[in-house]
Write a protein that holds these residues in place. Structure first.
Motif, PDB file in Angstrom:
ATOM      1  N   GLY A  13       0.707  -1.166  -0.082  1.00 22.24           N
ATOM      2  CA  GLY A  13       0.005   0.257  -0.060  1.00 22.24           C
ATOM      3  C   GLY A  13       0.881   1.290  -0.042  1.00 22.24           C
ATOM      4  O   GLY A  13       1.225   1.828   0.940  1.00 22.24           O
ATOM      5  N   TYR A  14       1.142   1.910  -1.116  1.00 22.15           N
ATOM      6  CA  TYR A  14       1.842   2.898  -1.248  1.00 22.15           C
ATOM      7  C   TYR A  14       1.388   3.477  -2.576  1.00 22.15           C
ATOM      8  O   TYR A  14       1.088   3.187  -3.378  1.00 22.15           O
ATOM      9  N   VAL A  15       1.477   5.135  -2.520  1.00 26.07           N
ATOM     10  CA  VAL A  15       0.760   5.841  -3.651  1.00 26.07           C
ATOM     11  C   VAL A  15       1.880   6.127  -4.586  1.00 26.07           C
ATOM     12  O   VAL A  15       2.968   6.634  -4.145  1.00 26.07           O
ATOM     13  N   LYS A  31      -1.196   3.854   1.298  1.00 27.59           N
ATOM     14  CA  LYS A  31      -2.917   3.637   1.071  1.00 27.59           C
ATOM     15  C   LYS A  31      -3.115   2.302   2.100  1.00 27.59           C
ATOM     16  O   LYS A  31      -2.542   1.639   2.824  1.00 27.59           O
ATOM     17  N   LYS A  33      -4.800  -0.594   1.357  1.00 28.95           N
ATOM     18  CA  LYS A  33      -5.160  -2.056   0.713  1.00 28.95           C
ATOM     19  C   LYS A  33      -4.387  -3.075   1.304  1.00 28.95           C
ATOM     20  O   LYS A  33      -4.703  -3.833   2.297  1.00 28.95           O
ATOM     21  N   ASP A  54       6.570  -6.041  -0.214  1.00 17.30           N
ATOM     22  CA  ASP A  54       6.736  -4.916  -1.229  1.00 17.30           C
ATOM     23  C   ASP A  54       8.256  -4.778  -1.600  1.00 17.30           C
ATOM     24  O   ASP A  54       9.401  -5.054  -0.921  1.00 17.30           O
ATOM     25  N   ASN A 108      -0.473  -1.012  -7.096  1.00 16.66           N
ATOM     26  CA  ASN A 108      -1.224  -0.048  -7.674  1.00 16.66           C
ATOM     27  C   ASN A 108      -1.677  -0.234  -8.950  1.00 16.66           C
ATOM     28  O   ASN A 108      -1.024  -0.709  -9.905  1.00 16.66           O
ATOM     29  N   THR A 109      -2.775   0.535  -9.508  1.00 15.45           N
ATOM     30  CA  THR A 109      -3.243   0.560 -10.791  1.00 15.45           C
ATOM     31  C   THR A 109      -3.562   2.086 -10.989  1.00 15.45           C
ATOM     32  O   THR A 109      -5.063   2.379 -11.134  1.00 15.45           O
ATOM     33  N   THR A 149      -7.859  -2.748  -7.924  1.00 16.42           N
ATOM     34  CA  THR A 149      -9.097  -2.473  -8.989  1.00 16.42           C
ATOM     35  C   THR A 149      -8.581  -2.377 -10.215  1.00 16.42           C
ATOM     36  O   THR A 149      -7.717  -1.694 -10.569  1.00 16.42           O
ATOM     37  N   GLU A 179     -11.683  -5.078  -3.251  1.00 21.45           N
ATOM     38  CA  GLU A 179     -11.768  -4.565  -1.795  1.00 21.45           C
ATOM     39  C   GLU A 179     -12.651  -3.392  -1.718  1.00 21.45           C
ATOM     40  O   GLU A 179     -12.559  -2.510  -2.632  1.00 21.45           O
ATOM     41  N   LYS A 297     -10.537   7.880 -10.382  1.00 21.19           N
ATOM     42  CA  LYS A 297      -9.744   6.751 -11.218  1.00 21.19           C
ATOM     43  C   LYS A 297     -10.679   5.904 -11.636  1.00 21.19           C
ATOM     44  O   LYS A 297     -10.551   5.515 -13.066  1.00 21.19           O
TER      45      LYS A 297
HETATM   46  P1  NAD Z   1      -0.217   1.845  -3.548  1.00 16.63           P
HETATM   47  O1  NAD Z   1       0.267   2.437  -4.756  1.00 16.63           O
HETATM   48  O2  NAD Z   1      -0.740   2.327  -2.320  1.00 16.63           O
HETATM   49  O3  NAD Z   1       0.552   0.448  -3.084  1.00 16.63           O
HETATM   50  C1  NAD Z   1       0.880  -0.397  -4.020  1.00 16.63           C
HETATM   51  C2  NAD Z   1       2.299  -1.095  -3.638  1.00 16.63           C
HETATM   52  O4  NAD Z   1       2.514  -2.047  -4.282  1.00 16.63           O
HETATM   53  C3  NAD Z   1       3.405   0.014  -3.553  1.00 16.63           C
HETATM   54  O5  NAD Z   1       4.064   0.055  -2.324  1.00 16.63           O
HETATM   55  C4  NAD Z   1       4.300  -0.610  -4.554  1.00 16.63           C
HETATM   56  O6  NAD Z   1       5.909  -0.500  -4.198  1.00 16.63           O
HETATM   57  C5  NAD Z   1       3.945  -1.920  -4.406  1.00 16.63           C
HETATM   58  N1  NAD Z   1       4.302  -3.031  -5.586  1.00 16.63           N
HETATM   59  C6  NAD Z   1       4.156  -2.564  -6.924  1.00 16.63           C
HETATM   60  N2  NAD Z   1       4.562  -3.520  -7.826  1.00 16.63           N
HETATM   61  C7  NAD Z   1       5.252  -4.449  -7.072  1.00 16.63           C
HETATM   62  C8  NAD Z   1       5.737  -5.720  -7.055  1.00 16.63           C
HETATM   63  N3  NAD Z   1       5.874  -6.177  -8.608  1.00 16.63           N
HETATM   64  N4  NAD Z   1       6.246  -6.361  -6.343  1.00 16.63           N
HETATM   65  C9  NAD Z   1       6.091  -6.091  -5.151  1.00 16.63           C
HETATM   66  N5  NAD Z   1       5.311  -4.782  -4.616  1.00 16.63           N
HETATM   67  C10 NAD Z   1       4.946  -4.034  -5.558  1.00 16.63           C
HETATM   68  O7  NAD Z   1      -1.509   1.294  -4.136  1.00 16.63           O
HETATM   69  P2  NAD Z   1      -2.995   1.025  -3.293  1.00 16.63           P
HETATM   70  O8  NAD Z   1      -3.595   2.445  -2.898  1.00 16.63           O
HETATM   71  O9  NAD Z   1      -2.754   0.127  -2.013  1.00 16.63           O
HETATM   72  O10 NAD Z   1      -4.045   0.266  -4.064  1.00 16.63           O
HETATM   73  C11 NAD Z   1      -3.749  -0.945  -4.636  1.00 16.63           C
HETATM   74  C12 NAD Z   1      -5.045  -1.339  -5.342  1.00 16.63           C
HETATM   75  O11 NAD Z   1      -5.981  -1.251  -4.435  1.00 16.63           O
HETATM   76  C13 NAD Z   1      -5.406  -0.183  -6.388  1.00 16.63           C
HETATM   77  O12 NAD Z   1      -5.850  -0.919  -7.539  1.00 16.63           O
HETATM   78  C14 NAD Z   1      -6.709   0.634  -5.901  1.00 16.63           C
HETATM   79  O13 NAD Z   1      -7.332   0.882  -6.725  1.00 16.63           O
HETATM   80  C15 NAD Z   1      -7.266  -0.669  -5.138  1.00 16.63           C
HETATM   81  N6  NAD Z   1      -8.127  -0.061  -3.887  1.00 16.63           N
HETATM   82  C16 NAD Z   1      -7.629   0.688  -2.798  1.00 16.63           C
HETATM   83  C17 NAD Z   1      -8.430   1.102  -1.864  1.00 16.63           C
HETATM   84  C18 NAD Z   1      -7.836   2.056  -0.652  1.00 16.63           C
HETATM   85  O14 NAD Z   1      -7.188   1.968  -0.281  1.00 16.63           O
HETATM   86  N7  NAD Z   1      -9.177   2.755  -0.163  1.00 16.63           N
HETATM   87  C19 NAD Z   1      -9.761   0.428  -1.692  1.00 16.63           C
HETATM   88  C20 NAD Z   1     -10.299  -0.246  -2.578  1.00 16.63           C
HETATM   89  C21 NAD Z   1      -9.343  -0.510  -3.669  1.00 16.63           C
END
Ligand code: NAD
Ligand code: UGA
Length: 483
Positions: A13-15, A31, A33, A54, A108-109, A149, A179, A297
């Motif tokens: 969970g990182y932006v 973030k 997730k 991560d 992340n997406t 997502t 989620e 998004k």
């Molecule tokens: P984010 O950017 O906060 O975190 C994603 C993490 O994945 C990062 O720390 C990154 O370093 C890591 N990462 C990327 N590629 C990697 C790899 N190959 N190996 C290991 N680590 C890797 O993203 P997020 O905000 O946690 O969101 C993730 C997903 O969840 C998105 O699709 C978002 O739409 C969805 N989502 C988020 C929420 C929420 O936080 N409220 C709710 C529902 C859905």
């Protein structure tokens, strides 16, 4: 099939939008997730080992420290009580992929910045990279769960990548398990979700995998709240749920403009409509516009998907939810400028709240960013106070490309304050952007004394006691209400 015993979550969970240089300073943009969701699985399922991985070592370090990287009520207790027992954090992604029976892909997406679909489509590069890694290093069969997502039918691409790159005798079942938690209430949403959704291919092994993940959630969630569907319904339901929620906000915000023009009161209209059980009362609070990383998004993602499917009318329909949100923010700014006698040059505007909603330090797509950008374009001086957002985060958001992109200019135009009182001192207007509870109980008599006169209040959250403020002497403007 044996029950799930070992879970790996890829993505802590990182932006993505914070660059490496800035990452050192900032933890607030993490973030919810991968972290909270899997931490709750560990908390509720002591018989399952959960490792959140991560590639970003600083993120992992923060999760292992005493000060967790995100502010979320209840998260500390969950993590601290299971960390080192059945909850682990690691940068060794390959090792934990290999050991796991079930892998959550929670990377992340973000919206694509360049190339085909820029500004609309989801960037699936991180999902693909994680999927390729799983295929390359796995030495045993696994269940791969799409938690990010994603656009509808992404699981098909994941399956193609996994099947084309896996070792002999290794099989993958793919599930979609979106989620639905909201920030600020993540832990209670995860403890007590309205539903958990699990989509699978309708094959024997797909259904068996679906059942295994359902068994994990059944440790604490009643079976009737665990919905099983086909893969594509599950993927689309996530985009649809966010689009429908955002649509309600845009609908009430559209009506707020009609209220202001007619003398109707948007809170009364929302209440009267929401009492109809077919409509319901939630997500009908008018505001300065929705923020957060996902609504915009995911709507744009749905618009792009509809366009790609050659459904232009459908794309146009959902695009309007986004357009209305932009309109609401701009309308609010225009009202502030025209009320302040058509100029805010050199005037001091106190902005209360910078986070996209209360009870979170997250600022992604916060309405505050758009508003402050407009104030700076009009050469106003802006004083900002938010109880949870760090100063550096505010500077970063305001210097993103497309906002102001010039740190010196931002530093000259804004002041970050330690309290609402400091922000309001000598201000011409007080603008409430985030609905932090503490803004209800400020000493407005004191604030009034300290402000320039006439002292204006613009309530973008319909949260202040407007009659009381008017009695003090303020000129009060509330979205959706015509005094
Ligand atoms: P984010 O950017 O906060 O975190 C994603 C993490 O994945 C990062 O720390 C990154 O370093 C890591 N990462 C990327 N590629 C990697 C790899 N190959 N190996 C290991 N680590 C890797 O993203 P997020 O905000 O946690 O969101 C993730 C997903 O969840 C998105 O699709 C978002 O739409 C969805 N989502 C988020 C929420 C929420 O936080 N409220 C709710 C529902 C859905
Ligand atoms: C939203 C959804 O509520 C979650 O179900 C979903 O999982 C998540 O997006 C996601 O996919 O990331 P979140 O963005 O964290 O959660 O927060 P919300 O409570 O939905 O608020 C979003 C924005 O809408 C905020 O700016 C909030 O202030 C605004 N809002 C919300 C209103 O203006 N009016 C309302 O009535 C409700």
């Amino acid at each position: 099939m044996a029950p799930v015993k070992n879970i790996c979550c890829i993505g802590a969970g990182y932006v993505g939008k914070v660059n490496n240089k800035k990452k050192k300073k900032l933890h607030t943009k993490l973030k919810k997730k991968g972290g909270p969701t899997c931490a709750v699985i560990a908390y509720k399922c002591h018989d399952i080992k959960v490792t959140i991985c991560d590639i970003n070592a600083q993120r992992i370090e923060a999760w292992m420290s005493d000060k967790l990287p995100i502010y979320e009520p209840g998260l500390d207790e969950v993590v601290f009580s299971r960390r080192g027992k059945n909850l682990f954090f690691s940068t060794d992604v390959d090792k934990h992929i290999q050991e796991a029976d079930l892998i959550f892909v929670s990377v992340n997406t973000p919206t694509k910045k360049n190339g085909l679909g820029a500004g609309m489509a989801a960037d699936l590069a991180y999902v693909e990279a994680a999927t390729r890694r799983i295929a390359q290093v796995s030495t045993s069969s696994k269940i791969v769960v799409e938690k990010s997502t994603v656009p509808c039918r992404t699981a098909e691409s994941m399956r193609a990548i996994l099947e084309a790159n896996c070792s002999a005798n290794v099989n993958f079942d793919i599930l979609s398990n979106p989620e639905f938690l909201a920030e600020g209430t993540a832990i209670s949403d995860l403890f007590n979700p309205d539903r958990v959704l699990i989509g699978s291919l309708q094959t024997e092994s797909g259904k068996a995998a679906q059942q295994m993940l359902a068994d994990v959630y059944a440790h604490w969630i009643p079976r009737e709240n665990i919905i099983t569907t086909n893969l594509w319904s599950s993927e689309l339901s996530k985009l649809a749920a966010n689009a429908l929620l955002a649509q309600r906000i845009s609908s009430i915000n559209a009506l707020s403009a009609v209220c202001e023009a007619t003398g109707a009161d948007v809170d009364e209209v929302a209440y009267a409509c929401g009492r109809d059980t077919r409509i319901g009362s939630k997500f009908l609070k008018a505001s300065v516009g929705f923020g957060g990383s996902c609504f915009q998004k995911d709507i744009l993602n749905l618009v792009y998907l509809s366009t790609q499917l050659n459904l232009p009318e459908v794309a146009e329909y959902w695009k309007q939810v986004y357009t209305m949100n932009e309109y609401q923010k701009n309308r609010f700014v225009r009202n502030i400028i025209s009320t302040l006698f058509n100029t805010i040059t050199n005037k001091k505007i106190a902005v209360l709240g910078f986070a996209f909603k209360k009870d979170t330090g997250d600022t992604r797509e916060s309405a505050a960013i758009t508003l402050i950008k407009s104030f700076m374009e009009e050469n106003a001086r802006v004083a900002i106070y938010d109880p949870k957002v760090e100063a550096e985060q505010i500077y970063m958001d305001l210097t993103e490309p497309g906002v102001v992109d010039n740190r010196k200019q931002v530093e000259k135009s804004i002041e970050i304050c330690g309290s609402a009182y400091e922000a309001a001192k000598d201000a011409d207007a007080l603008v409430v952007v985030t609905e932090w509870d503490e803004f209800r109980t400020l000493d407005y008599n004191q604030i009034y004394k300290d402000m320039h006169k006439p002292a204006f209040v613009f309530d973008g959250r319909l949260m202040l006691d407007a009659p009381k403020l008017r009695d003090i002497g303020f000129k009060v403007h509330v979205i959706g209400k015509n005094p």
